[in-house]
Design a protein around this motif. Structure first.
Motif, short mmCIF file in Angstrom:
data_model
loop_
_atom_site.label_atom_id
_atom_site.label_comp_id
_atom_site.label_asym_id
_atom_site.label_seq_id
_atom_site.Cartn_x
_atom_site.Cartn_y
_atom_site.Cartn_z
N GLY A 67 -2.90 -3.08 9.12
CA GLY A 67 -1.69 -4.04 9.69
C GLY A 67 -0.77 -4.22 8.17
N ILE A 68 -0.99 -3.45 7.12
CA ILE A 68 -0.01 -3.26 5.96
C ILE A 68 0.63 -2.01 5.65
CG2 ILE A 68 -1.09 -5.55 5.22
CD1 ILE A 68 -2.94 -3.62 3.40
N PRO A 69 1.56 -1.99 4.95
CA PRO A 69 1.89 -0.71 4.47
C PRO A 69 1.41 -0.40 3.12
CG PRO A 69 3.76 -2.23 3.92
CD PRO A 69 2.85 -2.96 4.75
N LEU A 70 0.35 0.75 3.05
CA LEU A 70 0.06 0.92 1.74
C LEU A 70 0.85 1.82 0.77
CD1 LEU A 70 -3.31 2.27 3.25
CD2 LEU A 70 -2.91 0.03 2.15
N PHE A 71 1.90 2.49 1.11
CA PHE A 71 2.65 3.27 0.26
C PHE A 71 4.12 2.82 0.46
CE2 PHE A 71 -1.14 5.88 0.36
CZ PHE A 71 -1.60 6.12 -0.91
N HIS A 72 4.80 3.15 -0.63
CA HIS A 72 6.36 3.41 -0.66
C HIS A 72 6.75 4.61 -0.51
CE1 HIS A 72 7.19 -1.13 -1.42
NE2 HIS A 72 6.45 -0.97 -2.66
N ARG A 73 7.44 5.10 0.36
CA ARG A 73 7.58 6.60 0.54
C ARG A 73 8.99 6.88 0.15
NH1 ARG A 73 4.11 4.66 4.00
NH2 ARG A 73 2.17 6.03 4.71
N SER A 74 9.42 8.03 -0.63
CA SER A 74 10.66 8.51 -0.98
C SER A 74 10.73 10.05 -0.98
CB SER A 74 11.37 7.75 -2.24
OG SER A 74 10.44 8.20 -3.20
N ARG A 75 11.73 10.62 -1.38
CA ARG A 75 11.73 12.09 -1.74
C ARG A 75 11.16 12.30 -2.77
NH1 ARG A 75 18.33 13.44 -0.47
NH2 ARG A 75 18.30 12.88 1.67
N VAL B 125 5.18 9.23 -3.36
CA VAL B 125 4.64 8.05 -2.66
C VAL B 125 4.00 7.43 -3.88
CG1 VAL B 125 4.40 8.96 -0.44
CG2 VAL B 125 2.48 9.14 -1.87
N ILE B 126 4.10 5.96 -3.73
CA ILE B 126 3.64 5.01 -4.79
C ILE B 126 2.86 4.01 -3.93
CG2 ILE B 126 4.99 5.82 -6.58
CD1 ILE B 126 6.63 3.13 -6.59
N PRO B 127 1.60 3.40 -4.33
CA PRO B 127 1.04 2.18 -3.58
C PRO B 127 2.07 1.18 -3.63
CG PRO B 127 -0.41 3.43 -5.30
CD PRO B 127 0.82 3.88 -5.53
N THR B 128 2.24 0.29 -2.52
CA THR B 128 2.65 -1.07 -2.53
C THR B 128 1.90 -1.96 -3.30
OG1 THR B 128 1.64 -1.40 -0.73
CG2 THR B 128 3.86 -0.43 -0.22
N ASN B 129 2.42 -3.06 -3.67
CA ASN B 129 1.60 -4.19 -4.43
C ASN B 129 0.23 -4.39 -3.63
OD1 ASN B 129 3.61 -4.47 -6.37
ND2 ASN B 129 4.64 -6.19 -5.17
N MET C 104 -5.70 -2.93 -2.44
CA MET C 104 -6.55 -2.11 -1.68
C MET C 104 -7.17 -0.81 -2.27
SD MET C 104 -6.83 -3.76 1.32
CE MET C 104 -6.11 -4.97 2.26
N LEU C 105 -6.35 -0.33 -3.21
CA LEU C 105 -7.02 0.73 -3.92
C LEU C 105 -8.15 0.47 -4.80
CD1 LEU C 105 -6.19 3.67 -4.25
CD2 LEU C 105 -4.76 2.98 -6.32
#
Length: 291
Positions: A44-52, A55-59, A64-65
């Motif tokens: 129920g949470i976003p694990l990554f910020h996605r861009s071109r 990807v990098i993990p969210t806070n 979680m990592l």
């Protein structure tokens, strides 16, 4: 939530790229993306910020990592325990080391360990002091070689490493029985990229004479040979074959202790424990040869 999902999660975080992680794991890009999306949906949470750019993990993903790596570490320990009970020595051992150790000591140490345990996969991470401490605490690595373990880490000493002055072989001070910091103040200095040595120079008033700052030991010694400057290095930095340079003891004698550290001896894997014992035996032999 499955172990495969956690392995994919960790692989994507380390590669910062879904395609690279898929190639490493032998999965399709689509399969990796679906497993990440399924894990995010379950949690129920976003694990990554996605861009071109990737990807990098969210806070929350970073937190979680750490948990995912710990679960995978415990799982690996269980598999190793089961294999050891059957007389099978296998698994993956992740070793971290500061650069000075990986330059001279680790090739022979890892080589001798692999001869004893050929089925074990060894992964080596090289970094600065803070990096290897972070890797231990985040379960990225199982053990690390350092001279500055974190306060929360447990460790065993391996060797006492003495600081030496290195000069061109035809330098006027080459035959001195020892050299002091005062003797070096009139010489240009080549600074190794090592926080311990940097602190040592600052404490003894040599920072103002630094001409170059270089990481690679071979390059430093080649520059010393060519009269670019002099340097101070620990014995464990030294390659087996030196260029046209000489080493002179430093006075007062300054040493640092090389240790092999873990997050907790109570939770190390059987293979990591065996590697620690092997490292102690290997270093006893090596340091006897030095003396």
């Amino acid at each position: 939530m499955t172990l495969a999902q956690l392995q994919v999660f960790v692989a994507v975080a380390e590669a910062k790229n879904v395609t690279k992680a898929a190639d490493t794991l032998g999965f399709t890009q689509s399969a990796v993306s679906q497993m990440i999306q399924s894990l995010e949906k379950e949690l129920g949470i976003p694990l990554f910020h996605r861009s071109r750019k990737g990807v990098i993990p969210t806070n929350i993903g970073e937190r979680m990592l750490r948990q995912a790596r710990e679960i995978l570490r415990i799982t690996a320990c269980m598999k190793q325990e089961a294999a050891a009970a059957q007389g099978i020595e296998t698994g993956t051992l992740r070793i971290g080391a500061i650069h000075s150790v990986s330059t001279k000591m680790l090739p022979g140490l890892i080589g001798s360990f692999r001869k004893r345990y050929p089925q074990v996969e060894i992964v080596l991470f090289e970094g600065e002091y803070e990096e290897v401490n972070t890797w231990i605490n985040s379960s990225v690595i199982d053990v690390c070689f350092t001279t500055a373990p974190g306060k929360e880490m447990e460790f065993v000493p391996l060797a006492t490493d003495q600081m030496m002055v290195f000069l061109p072989e035809d330098h006027p001070l080459q035959h001195a029985p020892y050299l002091t910091f005062s003797d070096l103040r009139k010489n240009c200095f080549i600074m190794p990229k090592d926080d311990c040595i940097k602190k040592l120079l600052q404490e003894n008033g040599l920072s103002s004479t630094v001409t170059f700052e270089v990481r690679d030991v071979t390059t430093i010694l080649a520059m010393v040979q060519e009269w670019v400057g002099v340097t101070i290095l620990p014995q464990l930095y030294m390659p087996e074959v030196l260029p046209k340079v000489v080493s002179v003891p430093l006075r007062p004698v300054i040493t640092r202790e090389l240790v092999i550290s873990v997050r907790s001896f109570a939770s190390v894997s059987p293979m990591a424990a065996e590697f620690i014992l092997h490292s102690q035996e290997y270093m006893k032999t090596k340091m006897t040869a030095f003396s």
